[in-house]
Design an enzyme around this catalytic site. Structure first.
Site, PDB file in Angstrom:
ATOM      1  CD  GLU A  61      -2.126  -7.389   3.308  1.00 19.08           C
ATOM      2  OE1 GLU A  61      -1.872  -6.243   2.882  1.00 19.08           O
ATOM      3  OE2 GLU A  61      -2.509  -7.595   4.474  1.00 19.08           O
ATOM      4  CD  GLU A 121       2.086  -5.332   5.807  1.00 22.34           C
ATOM      5  OE1 GLU A 121       2.865  -6.255   6.139  1.00 22.34           O
ATOM      6  OE2 GLU A 121       1.222  -5.465   4.918  1.00 22.34           O
ATOM      7  N   GLY A 155       0.718  -4.934   1.065  1.00 24.49           N
ATOM      8  CA  GLY A 155      -0.509  -5.006   0.276  1.00 24.49           C
ATOM      9  C   GLY A 155      -0.309  -5.717  -1.055  1.00 24.49           C
ATOM     10  CB  ALA A 166      -0.880  -0.013   1.233  1.00 26.05           C
TER      11      ALA A 166
HETATM   12  N1  CAA Z   1       4.634   3.168  -0.783  1.00 27.22           N
HETATM   13  C1  CAA Z   1       5.054   4.316  -1.352  1.00 27.22           C
HETATM   14  N2  CAA Z   1       6.184   4.421  -2.056  1.00 27.22           N
HETATM   15  C2  CAA Z   1       6.930   3.311  -2.175  1.00 27.22           C
HETATM   16  C3  CAA Z   1       6.576   2.086  -1.611  1.00 27.22           C
HETATM   17  C4  CAA Z   1       5.350   2.024  -0.886  1.00 27.22           C
HETATM   18  N3  CAA Z   1       4.900   0.900  -0.323  1.00 27.22           N
HETATM   19  N4  CAA Z   1       7.524   1.166  -1.898  1.00 27.22           N
HETATM   20  C5  CAA Z   1       8.453   1.808  -2.630  1.00 27.22           C
HETATM   21  N5  CAA Z   1       8.108   3.106  -2.796  1.00 27.22           N
HETATM   22  C6  CAA Z   1       8.835   4.143  -3.534  1.00 27.22           C
HETATM   23  C7  CAA Z   1      10.027   4.661  -2.763  1.00 27.22           C
HETATM   24  O1  CAA Z   1       9.625   5.652  -1.836  1.00 27.22           O
HETATM   25  C8  CAA Z   1      10.867   5.213  -3.887  1.00 27.22           C
HETATM   26  O2  CAA Z   1      10.324   6.443  -4.277  1.00 27.22           O
HETATM   27  P1  CAA Z   1      11.296   7.721  -4.505  1.00 27.22           P
HETATM   28  O3  CAA Z   1      12.159   7.343  -5.664  1.00 27.22           O
HETATM   29  O4  CAA Z   1      10.344   8.844  -4.791  1.00 27.22           O
HETATM   30  O5  CAA Z   1      12.080   7.865  -3.236  1.00 27.22           O
HETATM   31  C9  CAA Z   1      10.612   4.233  -5.040  1.00 27.22           C
HETATM   32  O6  CAA Z   1       9.392   3.579  -4.718  1.00 27.22           O
HETATM   33  C10 CAA Z   1      11.702   3.191  -5.166  1.00 27.22           C
HETATM   34  O7  CAA Z   1      11.851   2.555  -3.915  1.00 27.22           O
HETATM   35  P2  CAA Z   1      13.288   2.361  -3.207  1.00 27.22           P
HETATM   36  O8  CAA Z   1      14.212   3.463  -3.576  1.00 27.22           O
HETATM   37  O9  CAA Z   1      13.032   2.128  -1.749  1.00 27.22           O
HETATM   38  O10 CAA Z   1      13.756   1.009  -3.938  1.00 27.22           O
HETATM   39  P3  CAA Z   1      14.726  -0.123  -3.361  1.00 27.22           P
HETATM   40  O11 CAA Z   1      14.965  -1.035  -4.518  1.00 27.22           O
HETATM   41  O12 CAA Z   1      15.877   0.484  -2.664  1.00 27.22           O
HETATM   42  O13 CAA Z   1      13.857  -0.898  -2.238  1.00 27.22           O
HETATM   43  C11 CAA Z   1      11.889  -1.983  -1.384  1.00 27.22           C
HETATM   44  C12 CAA Z   1      12.748  -1.631  -2.615  1.00 27.22           C
HETATM   45  C13 CAA Z   1      12.695  -2.920  -0.465  1.00 27.22           C
HETATM   46  C14 CAA Z   1      10.629  -2.672  -1.863  1.00 27.22           C
HETATM   47  C15 CAA Z   1      11.559  -0.690  -0.597  1.00 27.22           C
HETATM   48  O14 CAA Z   1      11.037   0.269  -1.507  1.00 27.22           O
HETATM   49  C16 CAA Z   1      10.540  -0.892   0.481  1.00 27.22           C
HETATM   50  O15 CAA Z   1      10.864  -1.379   1.554  1.00 27.22           O
HETATM   51  N6  CAA Z   1       9.260  -0.493   0.231  1.00 27.22           N
HETATM   52  C17 CAA Z   1       8.199  -0.571   1.200  1.00 27.22           C
HETATM   53  C18 CAA Z   1       7.696  -1.992   1.400  1.00 27.22           C
HETATM   54  C19 CAA Z   1       6.639  -2.036   2.476  1.00 27.22           C
HETATM   55  O16 CAA Z   1       6.906  -1.731   3.637  1.00 27.22           O
HETATM   56  N7  CAA Z   1       5.400  -2.385   2.104  1.00 27.22           N
HETATM   57  C20 CAA Z   1       4.277  -2.418   3.004  1.00 27.22           C
HETATM   58  C21 CAA Z   1       3.461  -1.154   2.863  1.00 27.22           C
HETATM   59  S1  CAA Z   1       2.170  -0.987   4.091  1.00 27.22           S
HETATM   60  C22 CAA Z   1       0.953  -2.030   3.556  1.00 27.22           C
HETATM   61  O17 CAA Z   1       1.028  -2.606   2.494  1.00 27.22           O
HETATM   62  C23 CAA Z   1      -0.230  -2.171   4.472  1.00 27.22           C
HETATM   63  C24 CAA Z   1      -1.208  -3.256   4.110  1.00 27.22           C
HETATM   64  O18 CAA Z   1      -1.312  -4.279   4.782  1.00 27.22           O
HETATM   65  C25 CAA Z   1      -2.093  -3.103   2.951  1.00 27.22           C
END
Ligand code: CAA
Length: 257
Positions: free
Chosen positions: A111, A131, A108, A65
């Site tokens: 999910e 998360e 998400g 998400a």
């Molecule tokens: N939401 C918003 N933006 C996101 C995102 C997310 N879930 N995942 C990645 N992005 C964005 C980053 O902010 C980045 O944007 P910018 O270039 O503007 O900074 C871009 O995507 C590229 O990401 P990274 O630079 O972080 O890429 P990476 O290759 O270094 O890392 C990753 C990849 C490990 C997937 C890392 O992006 C990450 O940890 N993302 C979040 C994963 C996460 O925590 N997901 C759970 C979200 S909460 C949820 O889903 C609740 C639910 O139950 C529904």
């Protein structure tokens, strides 16, 4: 019928819905999810489509998400927004959905994958519910669907540590159907979709419904539901055709009714 974030194509009796927000690893914001659910519901009503592939790109199916969209929300805003309620509609889609996953399927994203019916993954696919690292927990089915798919201890491990698992590990734990090299994951999903699209659609629909019933009923209730659907299929032209074709040693021609 493509929209800002979802690209839809159709061929050979199936459709591909591609999540397209690559700049942020297909992070699932509310607008994207609204478009995704609308696209799936439209395809569900489309007589030319008998199976749906849901995919992302090679780097990400979806990294969760959209964190930026949620970060400053209050509990009341989250409750009133109830953004994950929309996600429940994926479960109501009657046609089979195959997730074709490469790269990140996190939070998400994982999910959504689990709300699909089958999963083909590239060797690069990574699944997880991270998360906990954000100070929250899965909110769109992760604690329930993951536990049913991989069992309690593995689900606890993934949800409590946020540990991300490889495609091979996901296969071993029964989260996905098949792992293939990255060059082939979409082709493999297409070949599964084509095969399912060639089956009698009413039987496919009732079979999917019956398998899903196993997740929210007792064994007795589920067996009863299954049996009624089995009997109901004897009202279809396709049952008569399928059994006649077997007896006459020929290939059946399905009418879809
Ligand atoms: N939401 C918003 N933006 C996101 C995102 C997310 N879930 N995942 C990645 N992005 C964005 C980053 O902010 C980045 O944007 P910018 O270039 O503007 O900074 C871009 O995507 C590229 O990401 P990274 O630079 O972080 O890429 P990476 O290759 O270094 O890392 C990753 C990849 C490990 C997937 C890392 O992006 C990450 O940890 N993302 C979040 C994963 C996460 O925590 N997901 C759970 C979200 S909460 C949820 O889903 C609740 C639910 O139950 C529904």
């Amino acid at each position: 019928m493509s929209s800002t974030y979802i690209i839809v194509t159709k061929q050979d009796g199936y459709a591909i819905a591609q999540i397209n927000r690559p700049d942020v690893l297909n992070a699932l914001n509310m607008a994207l999810m609204a478009e995704l659910v609308d696209a799936l519901e439209t395809l569900d009503k489309d007589n030319d489509v008998r199976c749906i592939i849901l995919t992302g790109n090679e780097k990400a199916f979806a990294a969760g998400a959209d964190i930026k969209e949620m970060a400053d929300a209050s509990a009341m805003e989250m409750l009133l927004r109830d953004q994950f309620a929309r996600w429940d509609r994926i479960r109501k889609i009657k046609k089979p959905i195959i997730a074709a996953v490469s790269g990140f399927a996190l939070g998400g994203g994982c999910e959504v994958v689990m709300a699909c019916d089958m999963v083909i993954a590239s060797e690069t696919a990574r699944f997880g519910q991270p998360e906990i690292n954000l100070g929250v927990m899965p909110g769109a089915g992760g604690t329930q669907r993951l536990t049913r798919a991989v069992g309690k201890v593995k689900a606890m491990e993934m949800v409590l540590t946020g540990r991300v698992i490889s495609a091979e590990e996901a296969l071993r734990y029964g989260l996905i159907n098949k792992v293939v090299p990255i060059e082939c994951y979409l082709e493999e999903a297409k070949s599964w979709a084509k095969e399912i699209a060639s089956k009698p659609p009413v039987a496919v629909r009732l079979a999917k419904e019956s398998v899903l019933k196993a997740f929210d009923t007792t064994m007795e209730g589920g067996l009863e539901f299954e049996r009624k659907n089995f009997y109901l299929l004897f009202a279809s032209d396709d049952q008569k055709e399928g059994m006649s074709a077997f007896n006459e040693k020929r290939t059946p021609g399905w009418k879809g009714k």
